[in-house]
Enzyme design. Structure first.
Site, PDB file in Angstrom:
ATOM      1  N   SER A 149      77.642  21.790 -19.878  1.00  0.00           N
ATOM      2  CA  SER A 149      77.820  23.192 -20.268  1.00  0.00           C
ATOM      3  C   SER A 149      78.247  23.992 -19.048  1.00  0.00           C
ATOM      4  O   SER A 149      77.955  23.594 -17.908  1.00  0.00           O
ATOM      5  CB  SER A 149      76.489  23.758 -20.784  1.00  0.00           C
ATOM      6  OG  SER A 149      76.570  25.163 -20.927  1.00  0.00           O
ATOM      7  N   TYR A 162      67.263  25.118 -19.396  1.00  0.00           N
ATOM      8  CA  TYR A 162      68.540  24.658 -19.946  1.00  0.00           C
ATOM      9  C   TYR A 162      69.579  24.506 -18.827  1.00  0.00           C
ATOM     10  O   TYR A 162      70.237  23.471 -18.706  1.00  0.00           O
ATOM     11  CB  TYR A 162      69.031  25.652 -21.008  1.00  0.00           C
ATOM     12  CG  TYR A 162      70.320  25.268 -21.691  1.00  0.00           C
ATOM     13  CD1 TYR A 162      70.339  24.329 -22.725  1.00  0.00           C
ATOM     14  CD2 TYR A 162      71.542  25.839 -21.313  1.00  0.00           C
ATOM     15  CE1 TYR A 162      71.524  23.974 -23.362  1.00  0.00           C
ATOM     16  CE2 TYR A 162      72.728  25.493 -21.941  1.00  0.00           C
ATOM     17  CZ  TYR A 162      72.715  24.562 -22.962  1.00  0.00           C
ATOM     18  OH  TYR A 162      73.896  24.211 -23.587  1.00  0.00           O
ATOM     19  N   LYS A 166      71.539  20.986 -17.401  1.00  0.00           N
ATOM     20  CA  LYS A 166      72.997  20.821 -17.449  1.00  0.00           C
ATOM     21  C   LYS A 166      73.555  20.580 -16.050  1.00  0.00           C
ATOM     22  O   LYS A 166      74.506  19.797 -15.877  1.00  0.00           O
ATOM     23  CB  LYS A 166      73.636  22.040 -18.123  1.00  0.00           C
ATOM     24  CG  LYS A 166      73.255  22.199 -19.596  1.00  0.00           C
ATOM     25  CD  LYS A 166      73.679  20.987 -20.426  1.00  0.00           C
ATOM     26  CE  LYS A 166      73.354  21.139 -21.896  1.00  0.00           C
ATOM     27  NZ  LYS A 166      73.807  20.005 -22.695  1.00  0.00           N
ATOM     28  N   TYR A 207      78.354  37.765 -27.659  1.00  0.00           N
ATOM     29  CA  TYR A 207      79.578  37.100 -27.199  1.00  0.00           C
ATOM     30  C   TYR A 207      80.830  37.680 -27.851  1.00  0.00           C
ATOM     31  O   TYR A 207      81.892  37.693 -27.227  1.00  0.00           O
ATOM     32  CB  TYR A 207      79.479  35.585 -27.383  1.00  0.00           C
ATOM     33  CG  TYR A 207      78.600  34.968 -26.322  1.00  0.00           C
ATOM     34  CD1 TYR A 207      78.958  35.020 -24.983  1.00  0.00           C
ATOM     35  CD2 TYR A 207      77.386  34.372 -26.636  1.00  0.00           C
ATOM     36  CE1 TYR A 207      78.149  34.500 -23.993  1.00  0.00           C
ATOM     37  CE2 TYR A 207      76.562  33.835 -25.656  1.00  0.00           C
ATOM     38  CZ  TYR A 207      76.951  33.897 -24.335  1.00  0.00           C
ATOM     39  OH  TYR A 207      76.144  33.380 -23.347  1.00  0.00           O
TER      40      TYR A 207
END
Ligand code: NAP
Length: 258
Positions: A149, A162, A166, A207
């Site tokens: 990601s 998280y 990643k 977003y």
């Protein structure tokens, strides 16, 4: 042993994994569609693949659990006799998306088990099987694809666990790439930007606004199919002299702009 390549896609039932599974089926791979909790979603993907003329099975397994990972690989080998492609896609976001000062061990344990421990030990397991098959002359080579990601390098202080998993996946890709090159197994990292899936549905409005403001150069949401096309390029040997490589499927988000 089946006479076509076999792909194992973790979290193949929804979102990015779903698009990847269907694309691999379209390319003629037999697909092992793994899921954790929602069999109906996995069965829908498998039936789409079957309707494309490729075999598919669904296997429930929590990638964070050792016994489940063993069963997942056993099932793949029992049905198809080989694994040519592993896509480490299953992943979860930070539980509750709490500020780093309020982050919990419960979220840490869950996110690290699913996003990092699972892919690491599943890669180890599958790589050993690939090596066995290659040495026996039953497989020409293997491909392992890790879905990381932009959170590997972009900070979100409400998703620390998280982001850290990643970032570690990026190193994991390089570690296995170096170790497995001599075995004729290539390892890639696909680094998606913001993709429209169930994972990002709760932050859709945020977003929508940031995309309109130009947070990345290509002003649209990423789609699961954008990531699936990158997987397709890899399995079709578009990168035959590459390993450990990161593919940015992010609308240009990784470019620093002044
Ligand atoms: P999603 O829509 O939430 O789907 C997650 C998939 O993973 C589901 O198939 C789910 O199965 C499965 N899964 C979850 N926990 C699992 C476990 N412990 N064991 C096995 N399978 C498990 O997620 P997504 O947005 O497609 O994300 C897929 C991957 O891309 C993740 O690694 C994510 O971090 C990464 N990514 C996503 C984005 C994005 O914007 N969406 C961006 C960059 C990277 P069940 O439904 O059965 O639980």
């Amino acid at each position: 042993m089946i006479d076509r390549p076999v792909a194992l896609v973790t979290g193949g039932s929804r979102g990015i994994g779903r698009a990847v599974s269907i694309e691999l089926g379209r390319l003629g791979h037999a697909v092992v569609v793994n899921y954790a909790t929602r069999p109906e979603a996995a069965h829908e993907v498998a039936s789409q693949i079957l309707s494309l003329g490729a075999p598919a099975i669904t296997v429930q397994a929590d990638v964070g659990l050792s016994s489940d990972r063993n069963r997942l690989v056993e099932q793949a080998l029992k049905h198809f006799g080989r694994v040519d492609v592993l896509v480490n896609n299953a992943g979860i976001t930070s539980v509750g998306r709490r500020d780093i000062l309020e982050a919990t061990e419960e979220s840490w344990d869950q996110v690290f088990a699913t996003n990092l421990k699972g892919p690491f030990f599943l890669t180890q397991l599958v790589a050993r099987e690939m090596i066995r098959l290659i040495r026996a002359g039953n497989l020409s080579g293997g491909k392992i694809i890790n879905i990381s990601s932009v959170s590997a390098y972009a900070v979100s202080t409400n998703r620390a666990d998280y982001c850290m998993t990643k970032a570690a996946l990026a190193m994991m890709t390089k570690l296995f790439a170096v170790r497995l090159a001599e075995e004729n197994i290539q390892v890639f990292e696909i680094c998606p930007g913001v993709i429209a899936t169930d994972m990002t549905a709760p932050v859709k409005e945020k977003y929508d606004r940031l995309i309109a403001e130009g947070l990345w150069p290509i002003r649209r949401w990423g789609q699961p199919e954008d990531v699936a096309r990158a997987v397709a390029a890899i399995v079709q040997d578009a990168f035959s002299f590459s390993t450990g490589m990161r593919l940015d499927i992010d609308g240009g988000f990784h470019i620093r702009v002044l």
